[in-house]
Motif scaffolding. Sequence first.
Motif, mmCIF file in Angstrom:
data_model
loop_
_atom_site.group_PDB
_atom_site.id
_atom_site.type_symbol
_atom_site.label_atom_id
_atom_site.label_comp_id
_atom_site.label_asym_id
_atom_site.label_seq_id
_atom_site.Cartn_x
_atom_site.Cartn_y
_atom_site.Cartn_z
ATOM 1 N N VAL A 94 0.867 -1.051 0.014
ATOM 2 C CA VAL A 94 -0.367 0.080 -0.103
ATOM 3 C C VAL A 94 0.774 1.577 -0.551
ATOM 4 O O VAL A 94 0.790 2.224 -0.989
ATOM 5 C CB VAL A 94 -1.218 0.061 1.401
ATOM 6 C CG1 VAL A 94 -1.520 1.463 1.553
ATOM 7 C CG2 VAL A 94 -1.988 -1.559 1.680
ATOM 8 N N GLU A 95 1.916 1.034 0.765
ATOM 9 C CA GLU A 95 2.626 1.814 0.737
ATOM 10 C C GLU A 95 3.518 3.143 -0.683
ATOM 11 O O GLU A 95 3.410 3.519 -0.865
ATOM 12 C CB GLU A 95 4.021 2.249 1.988
ATOM 13 C CG GLU A 95 3.300 2.207 3.667
ATOM 14 C CD GLU A 95 4.234 1.564 4.395
ATOM 15 O OE1 GLU A 95 5.846 2.386 4.403
ATOM 16 O OE2 GLU A 95 4.362 0.937 5.384
ATOM 17 N N ILE A 96 3.930 1.031 -1.160
ATOM 18 C CA ILE A 96 4.276 1.304 -2.168
ATOM 19 C C ILE A 96 3.514 2.136 -3.287
ATOM 20 O O ILE A 96 4.067 2.812 -4.427
ATOM 21 C CB ILE A 96 5.001 0.277 -3.239
ATOM 22 C CG1 ILE A 96 5.876 -0.128 -2.190
ATOM 23 C CG2 ILE A 96 5.886 0.417 -4.396
ATOM 24 C CD1 ILE A 96 5.928 -2.374 -2.288
ATOM 25 N N CYS A 97 2.296 1.882 -3.531
ATOM 26 C CA CYS A 97 1.397 2.277 -4.591
ATOM 27 C C CYS A 97 1.413 3.651 -3.992
ATOM 28 O O CYS A 97 1.385 4.875 -5.181
ATOM 29 C CB CYS A 97 -0.236 2.201 -3.994
ATOM 30 S SG CYS A 97 -0.354 0.377 -4.672
ATOM 31 N N GLN A 98 1.500 4.755 -3.040
ATOM 32 C CA GLN A 98 1.470 5.907 -2.849
ATOM 33 C C GLN A 98 2.596 6.484 -3.406
ATOM 34 O O GLN A 98 2.727 7.498 -3.289
ATOM 35 C CB GLN A 98 1.260 5.725 -1.145
ATOM 36 C CG GLN A 98 0.217 5.944 -0.240
ATOM 37 C CD GLN A 98 -0.410 5.017 0.860
ATOM 38 O OE1 GLN A 98 1.208 5.326 1.337
ATOM 39 N NE2 GLN A 98 -1.167 5.555 1.355
ATOM 40 N N ALA A 99 3.811 6.213 -2.927
ATOM 41 C CA ALA A 99 4.952 6.454 -3.198
ATOM 42 C C ALA A 99 4.634 6.710 -5.058
ATOM 43 O O ALA A 99 5.217 7.488 -5.688
ATOM 44 C CB ALA A 99 6.069 5.760 -3.370
ATOM 45 N N TYR A 100 4.966 5.207 -5.499
ATOM 46 C CA TYR A 100 4.390 5.483 -6.798
ATOM 47 C C TYR A 100 3.882 6.822 -7.602
ATOM 48 O O TYR A 100 3.884 7.407 -8.556
ATOM 49 C CB TYR A 100 3.466 4.076 -7.467
ATOM 50 C CG TYR A 100 3.802 3.918 -9.341
ATOM 51 C CD1 TYR A 100 4.779 3.102 -9.423
ATOM 52 C CD2 TYR A 100 2.319 4.359 -9.753
ATOM 53 C CE1 TYR A 100 5.194 2.657 -10.482
ATOM 54 C CE2 TYR A 100 3.077 4.216 -11.226
ATOM 55 C CZ TYR A 100 4.467 3.297 -11.647
ATOM 56 O OH TYR A 100 4.540 2.811 -12.886
ATOM 57 N N LYS A 101 2.631 6.765 -6.875
ATOM 58 C CA LYS A 101 0.925 8.113 -7.222
ATOM 59 C C LYS A 101 2.089 9.150 -7.491
ATOM 60 O O LYS A 101 1.768 10.446 -7.607
ATOM 61 C CB LYS A 101 -0.190 7.917 -6.314
ATOM 62 C CG LYS A 101 -0.782 8.579 -6.609
ATOM 63 C CD LYS A 101 -1.956 8.530 -7.795
ATOM 64 C CE LYS A 101 -2.646 9.137 -7.884
ATOM 65 N NZ LYS A 101 -3.334 8.722 -8.656
ATOM 66 N N SER A 102 2.577 8.900 -6.060
ATOM 67 C CA SER A 102 3.816 10.931 -5.380
ATOM 68 C C SER A 102 4.799 11.143 -6.717
ATOM 69 O O SER A 102 5.330 12.059 -6.760
ATOM 70 C CB SER A 102 4.073 10.631 -4.259
ATOM 71 O OG SER A 102 3.300 10.223 -3.342
#
Length: 704
Positions: A54-62
Amino acid sequence: MAPKGKVYRGSVKEFPGFDASQDAEALYNAMKGFGSDKEAILDLITSRNNKQRVEICQAYKSQYGKDLIADLKYELTGKFERLIVSLMRPPPYSDAKEIKDAIAGVGTDEKCLIEILASRTNQEIHDLVAAYKDAYERDLEADIVGDTSGHFKKMLVVLLQGAREEDDVVSEDLVEQDAKDLLEAGELKWGTDEAQFIYILGRRSKQHLRLVFDEYLKISGKPIERSIRGELSGDFEKLMLAVVKCIRSTAEYFAERLYKAMKGMGTRDNTLIRIMVSRSEIDMLDIREVFRTKYEKSLYNMIKEDTSGEYKKALLKLCGGDDDAAGEFFPEAAQVAYRMWELSAVAKVELRGTVQPTGSFNDDGDAQVLRKAMKGLGTDEGAIIEVLTQRSNAQRQQILKAYKAHYGRDLMADLKSELSGSLAKLILGLMLTPAQYDAKQLRKAVEGAGTDESVLIEIMATRNNQEIKAINEAYQEAYSKQLEDDLSSDTSGHFKRILVSLALGNRDEGPENLTQAHEDAKVVAETLKLADVSSNDSSDSLETRFLSILCTRSYPHLRRVFQEFIKLTNHDVEHAIRKRMSGDVRDAFLAIVRSVKNKPAFFADKLYKSMKGAGTDERTLTRIMISRSEIDLFNIRGEFMDLFDKSLHRMIEVRAHGHPSLVCHLVWLGPGPIGSIAMSGTGAEHHLGREEYSSQLQCWHFWL
């Protein structure tokens, strides 16, 4: 992470030194340009836990202003894409997506609904309901109510409340009352009080219900699962069975689901993906252990054999590793085996046949009906079947005498001349006494070229002292020879010694002796080379004592011996014999052990094997149906359903040649709601389920 105080049993763990930004960059590079690096994607995603993904998804978006899940869907395809995308969703949202897909469009995937709602904890249910609302702006309960019906819908709604009691303190009085209420709501009631099943199974705590199931077995003589199969039907029955399985062991429920998803032709990939993803951070290690115990092969190896490519590699990563080499026993299995022997010892099962003495019996009237059926041109086979399958063996013997007295003719000879093929074998077999029939089967097994060892084992290993003595007398009378002599001349070695010992009919009939059981367990362990203790006995002496223990000790005593054996060796005796012995000796000892554990289950297994695969072993099918019809065929029928999730009646109807209706009649006649059904207006459809009810009507039409 595992809840406080509990050991983590998931296969996917938190990745050490995790850096969401670095992982986002690695995934971006793996999907950049022409094609994608699938190996890199699967290695990274399957080695991070869900929180990290989930954190990777957020970092990818950022970092890239793009949706990682959307990019993965674009770059990947097929089953591999479904698996990877499922891993990226938080568990409640993954469950919500599965349920949304299950009820969307035409038709409903009831199996998916059952699996998720029967297996989740209260908190997981609450999180699922909230995730569904957030993702689809819809109320989950309203959607399920709109897509299901009847008692199935009611139970799903109860489970959706996530209100199962969680108190570990159990009231013995309430346990006894709930077991009694379930019995009265089903087995003891004409019709079923489904509301009582829904209330108790939908609300009580797991600890409480496990004790209720044990109490139910004690007072009814059958497991709760068998009563559910007999009393409920359709999707409601499947849901309640899933609830019971999850109460007993969630890991075992999922192990069974995984096995069924991969066995046979084709793979149920949606089920495989859903379970591997949803349990990877909860109890995958437990599922692997149960799978290994129950199916004697590792989950890892079955996935490896049944899938391919990156999809296979990702699934194997989620599995978390291979277990012991196939065929070896391991410690967790010993606990399961010990519990099975405990249940075998405490269960008070009433053995029941399916053929009962008929009321208002008139032997002379039956003799006249049979004579009329065989007189003139043609034979009225229906009339013969109607009479002889609805009379007990003792009544058939009276009919033989009445026929002789009335017509001066031998009924057996007339039947033999008028009937042919499988029908003749069945009818003539029914006309012999049980001892005469067994004696005839044994004679066929030893006469002529070759010996049918499987028949010798089946009969000699499963008959009690009284039955063995009656067989000896019938054999002597029919063939003017001693059974023991024929067995000795036609077999050799340890196999001969086993058969001769059993032919004496000298098995103890007393209770267990705990001190002696411990010593006997040592002998069994030493013989099977599983004991650490040393013995001064020679190999021959040990084998003689081992043979004597299995062939002469009482069933209650042997159950205790086999429990002591597990304590001593951490192995189950059945598994040890299977792996350390061979040939007819192994098969004979296995038949004894399995008869001690559960004789109806032994015969259910024999019947299943006689009909599975190409062709049908009609000799075995006929022999067991005739010999057990007045002893325990009712119980065999239940075990067949428990073991193979199939109706014995239906399988015979499909696989038996010649006159399956006659064999079906033997299966379905019997005590209780199933065996004493009137054909209309009585709730028969409810008790049997519409399909089996329809089949029985076809069966009954043949002889009524």
